[in-house]
Write a protein that holds these residues in place. Structure first.
Motif, PDB file in Angstrom:
ATOM      1  N   GLU A 143       0.831  -1.209   0.000  1.00 36.77           N
ATOM      2  CA  GLU A 143       0.000   0.000   0.000  1.00 36.77           C
ATOM      3  C   GLU A 143       0.865   1.257   0.000  1.00 36.77           C
ATOM      4  O   GLU A 143       0.562   2.239  -0.699  1.00 36.77           O
ATOM      5  CB  GLU A 143      -0.922  -0.010   1.218  1.00 36.77           C
ATOM      6  CG  GLU A 143      -2.036  -1.043   1.138  1.00 36.77           C
ATOM      7  CD  GLU A 143      -2.758  -1.227   2.464  1.00 36.77           C
ATOM      8  OE1 GLU A 143      -2.405  -0.498   3.436  1.00 36.77           O
ATOM      9  OE2 GLU A 143      -3.660  -2.076   2.542  1.00 36.77           O
ATOM     10  N   THR A 144       1.936   1.239   0.782  1.00 30.41           N
ATOM     11  CA  THR A 144       2.834   2.389   0.835  1.00 30.41           C
ATOM     12  C   THR A 144       3.536   2.586  -0.494  1.00 30.41           C
ATOM     13  O   THR A 144       3.671   3.718  -0.983  1.00 30.41           O
ATOM     14  CB  THR A 144       3.871   2.205   1.961  1.00 30.41           C
ATOM     15  OG1 THR A 144       3.198   2.006   3.207  1.00 30.41           O
ATOM     16  CG2 THR A 144       4.775   3.428   2.072  1.00 30.41           C
ATOM     17  N   ARG A 182       1.202   4.190  -2.954  1.00 29.15           N
ATOM     18  CA  ARG A 182       1.029   5.618  -2.661  1.00 29.15           C
ATOM     19  C   ARG A 182       2.240   6.410  -3.124  1.00 29.15           C
ATOM     20  O   ARG A 182       2.105   7.499  -3.709  1.00 29.15           O
ATOM     21  CB  ARG A 182       0.796   5.811  -1.158  1.00 29.15           C
ATOM     22  CG  ARG A 182       0.709   7.285  -0.739  1.00 29.15           C
ATOM     23  CD  ARG A 182       0.262   7.406   0.710  1.00 29.15           C
ATOM     24  NE  ARG A 182       1.085   6.640   1.617  1.00 29.15           N
ATOM     25  CZ  ARG A 182       2.283   7.022   2.052  1.00 29.15           C
ATOM     26  NH1 ARG A 182       2.807   8.164   1.622  1.00 29.15           N
ATOM     27  NH2 ARG A 182       2.956   6.281   2.908  1.00 29.15           N
ATOM     28  N   ASP A 229       2.085   6.836  -6.854  1.00 32.72           N
ATOM     29  CA  ASP A 229       1.084   7.830  -7.232  1.00 32.72           C
ATOM     30  C   ASP A 229       1.585   9.249  -6.969  1.00 32.72           C
ATOM     31  O   ASP A 229       1.300  10.169  -7.751  1.00 32.72           O
ATOM     32  CB  ASP A 229      -0.211   7.598  -6.456  1.00 32.72           C
ATOM     33  CG  ASP A 229      -0.951   6.339  -6.894  1.00 32.72           C
ATOM     34  OD1 ASP A 229      -0.671   5.856  -8.012  1.00 32.72           O
ATOM     35  OD2 ASP A 229      -1.782   5.839  -6.116  1.00 32.72           O
ATOM     36  N   GLU A 230       2.317   9.429  -5.885  1.00 33.51           N
ATOM     37  CA  GLU A 230       2.744  10.765  -5.488  1.00 33.51           C
ATOM     38  C   GLU A 230       4.005  11.235  -6.205  1.00 33.51           C
ATOM     39  O   GLU A 230       4.130  12.419  -6.525  1.00 33.51           O
ATOM     40  CB  GLU A 230       2.983  10.805  -3.974  1.00 33.51           C
ATOM     41  CG  GLU A 230       1.700  10.649  -3.153  1.00 33.51           C
ATOM     42  CD  GLU A 230       1.970  10.588  -1.667  1.00 33.51           C
ATOM     43  OE1 GLU A 230       3.170  10.536  -1.277  1.00 33.51           O
ATOM     44  OE2 GLU A 230       0.996  10.588  -0.877  1.00 33.51           O
TER      45      GLU A 230
END
Length: 207
Positions: free
Chosen positions: A30-31, A34, A37-38
């Motif tokens: 999950e990290t 993220r 995406d960032e």
């Protein structure tokens, strides 16, 4: 083993994990998503992942071994989601539809999956993994089952299965150059590949 319309399809299951190991895996994936995406896949590092996830560096290195291993794990997780749609989702991708329609839907879904995950797949390339290949090999046996269901002649079944499977993995070669599927050029590329697959299957199965 899993079934597709009564035919056995090899679907590898994840190895059993301790509860804490499973939690760490979910947290790290999950990290990593993220962070992609960032900041983009190119900015994801082993040390950065450990810091962002709030775990020790040793945990990340034991889990993934290399930076490429992070992306291999991400690609594998996405692959399993796609396979579940094939094995138990609604038709035409899932069970219950006409075999030719299912074969068209599978190829188009597979092409979309590959292109949408091109950044992760590119990052999964390492010195020992020159071409990113995810998943436990659903494509070839699934295509064979659907060709049989469509009544394709047995004399050519193995050859056609191999050739169609190779055509689906063709988008892997575009990982280094394909535009983002969300952009106009990327959408055109995706539509062209999807339509090309439909034409190919239709001519193979309905001539």
């Amino acid at each position: 083993m899993a079934t597709v319309d009564g035919d056995l399809i090899p679907l590898e299951r994840p190895r059993a994990e301790r509860a804490d190991a499973a939690r760490n895996r979910r947290l790290l994936l999950e990290t990593a998503r993220r962070m992609i995406d960032e900041a983009g896949a190119e900015n994801v590092t082993m040390d950065g992942l450990a810091e962002q996830a709030g775990v020790g560096k040793g945990t990340v290195y034991r889990r993934f071994r290399t930076r490429a291993g992070i992306f291999v794990a991400l690609l594998d997780a996405e692959e399993r989601g796609f396979q579940q749609r094939v094995l138990s989702g609604p038709p035409p991708l899932g069970p219950g539809g006409d075999p030719v329609d299912r074969l068209i839907a599978y190829g188009q879904g597979r092409i979309t999956f590959l292109l949408e995950n091109h950044a992760v797949a590119r990052a999964a390339m390492g010195q020992n993994r020159p071409v990113p290949v995810a998943g436990p090999g659903l494509t070839r046996p699934h295509i064979r089952v659907l060709l049989e269901g469509a009544g394709v002649g047995a004399d050519h079944l193995d050859a056609l299965t191999l050739q169609l499977a190779a055509a689906l993995e063709g988008p892997v070669l575009l990982y280094l150059t394909v535009p983002d599927p969300g952009e106009a050029e990327g959408e055109r590329s995706l539509r062209a590949l999807a339509e090309g697959w439909k034409v190919l299957v239709t001519r193979v199965c309905r001539t």
